[in-house]
Scaffold this active site. Structure first.
Site, PDB file in Angstrom:
ATOM      1  CD  GLN A 171       1.256  -9.736   2.550  1.00  0.00           C
ATOM      2  OE1 GLN A 171       0.070  -9.867   2.300  1.00  0.00           O
ATOM      3  NE2 GLN A 171       1.723  -9.341   3.716  1.00  0.00           N
ATOM      4  CE1 TYR A 226       5.899 -21.429 -15.581  1.00  0.00           C
ATOM      5  CE2 TYR A 226       8.153 -21.954 -14.971  1.00  0.00           C
ATOM      6  CZ  TYR A 226       7.262 -21.194 -15.694  1.00  0.00           C
ATOM      7  OH  TYR A 226       7.724 -20.211 -16.526  1.00  0.00           O
ATOM      8  CD  GLN A 232      12.203 -15.366 -13.787  1.00  0.00           C
ATOM      9  OE1 GLN A 232      11.906 -15.490 -14.968  1.00  0.00           O
ATOM     10  NE2 GLN A 232      11.514 -14.591 -12.974  1.00  0.00           N
ATOM     11  CB  SER A 234      -0.962  -0.003   1.186  1.00  0.00           C
ATOM     12  OG  SER A 234      -0.256  -0.003   2.408  1.00  0.00           O
ATOM     13  CB  THR A 235       4.221   2.084   1.339  1.00  0.00           C
ATOM     14  OG1 THR A 235       3.906   1.705   2.669  1.00  0.00           O
ATOM     15  CG2 THR A 235       5.165   3.268   1.344  1.00  0.00           C
ATOM     16  CE1 TYR A 236       8.150   2.313  -3.858  1.00  0.00           C
ATOM     17  CE2 TYR A 236       7.947   0.405  -2.432  1.00  0.00           C
ATOM     18  CZ  TYR A 236       8.725   1.390  -3.012  1.00  0.00           C
ATOM     19  OH  TYR A 236      10.068   1.453  -2.747  1.00  0.00           O
ATOM     20  CB  ALA A 237      -0.909   0.996  -3.858  1.00  0.00           C
ATOM     21  CG  LEU A 240       9.780  -7.525  -8.293  1.00  0.00           C
ATOM     22  CD1 LEU A 240      10.624  -6.749  -7.289  1.00  0.00           C
ATOM     23  CD2 LEU A 240       8.539  -8.083  -7.629  1.00  0.00           C
ATOM     24  CD  GLU A 241       4.678  -3.706 -15.542  1.00  0.00           C
ATOM     25  OE1 GLU A 241       4.033  -2.652 -15.654  1.00  0.00           O
ATOM     26  OE2 GLU A 241       4.302  -4.790 -16.006  1.00  0.00           O
TER      27      GLU A 241
END
Length: 188
Positions: A156, A170, A180, A112-115, A136-137
């Site tokens: 998270q 997978y 990767q 939420s800090t980034y959102a 990550l994007e």
């Protein structure tokens, strides 16, 4: 399927090396300064972003094509803070290396800090028996440059455990992103 708690996450990390390096508690301060929290939470694990970034650029005027991705679409950058241009995005990878059990699926959600700053973190699910660093994007939806802090929490991971094993994991199907390391670009 059931959502797994902090006790299960700690046990799986210790017994099966599910997350390496693993932080058994929630870290909110590092070397006397506040950080965006990371580590084990009540029902998940807050992952960190490494210092390795690929920042999107349109300087080469190439076309973004998932079937024929041109690496010139990105500028490589290493550092403790990455500045994502306005209305653009960057790729990074987690500090943590994951080994997902055969009966587990994970879902990753941005913190939420980034959102609340208009920065969206996108990660696809980690499938049963997938392993590797997570790519990550970070999408900066604002008209201003945005900072991403390396070695701090960015998203998270929530673990869902099935009461039965999947027929094909997978690993079984030879997934193209298996094992990767580093920031991994699109493959077909």
């Amino acid at each position: 399927m059931t959502i797994k708690s902090d006790g299960w996450i700690r046990r799986m990390a210790a017994e099966h090396r599910m997350i390496e390096p693993f932080e058994p508690e929630q870290v909110k301060e590092l070397a006397g300064r506040r950080v965006v929290s990371y580590g084990t939470s009540s029902y998940g694990y807050d992952i960190r972003c490494s210092t390795e970034f690929k920042i999107f650029t349109n300087i080469n005027s190439t076309i973004v094509d998932p079937k024929a991705f041109d690496e010139r679409n990105f500028v490589d950058y290493r550092g403790d803070v990455c500045i994502v241009p306005p209305n653009s995005f960057a790729l990074a990878r987690t500090v943590e290396y994951f080994r997902i059990p055969r009966n587990v699926l994970t879902i990753c959600l941005g913190k939420s800090t980034y959102a609340r700053c208009g920065i969206i973190v996108n990660v696809t699910p980690l499938e049963p028996e997938w392993e590797g660093h997570v790519t990550l994007e970070f999408s900066n939806t604002t008209p201003l440059p945005a900072r991403i802090y390396a070695n701090e929490g960015v998203a998270q991971v929530v673990f869902l455990e099935s009461d039965e094993l999947c027929q094909t994991s997978y690993r079984d199907r030879g997934g193209k992103y298996q094992g990767q390391k580093g920031v991994t670009l699109p493959r077909i």
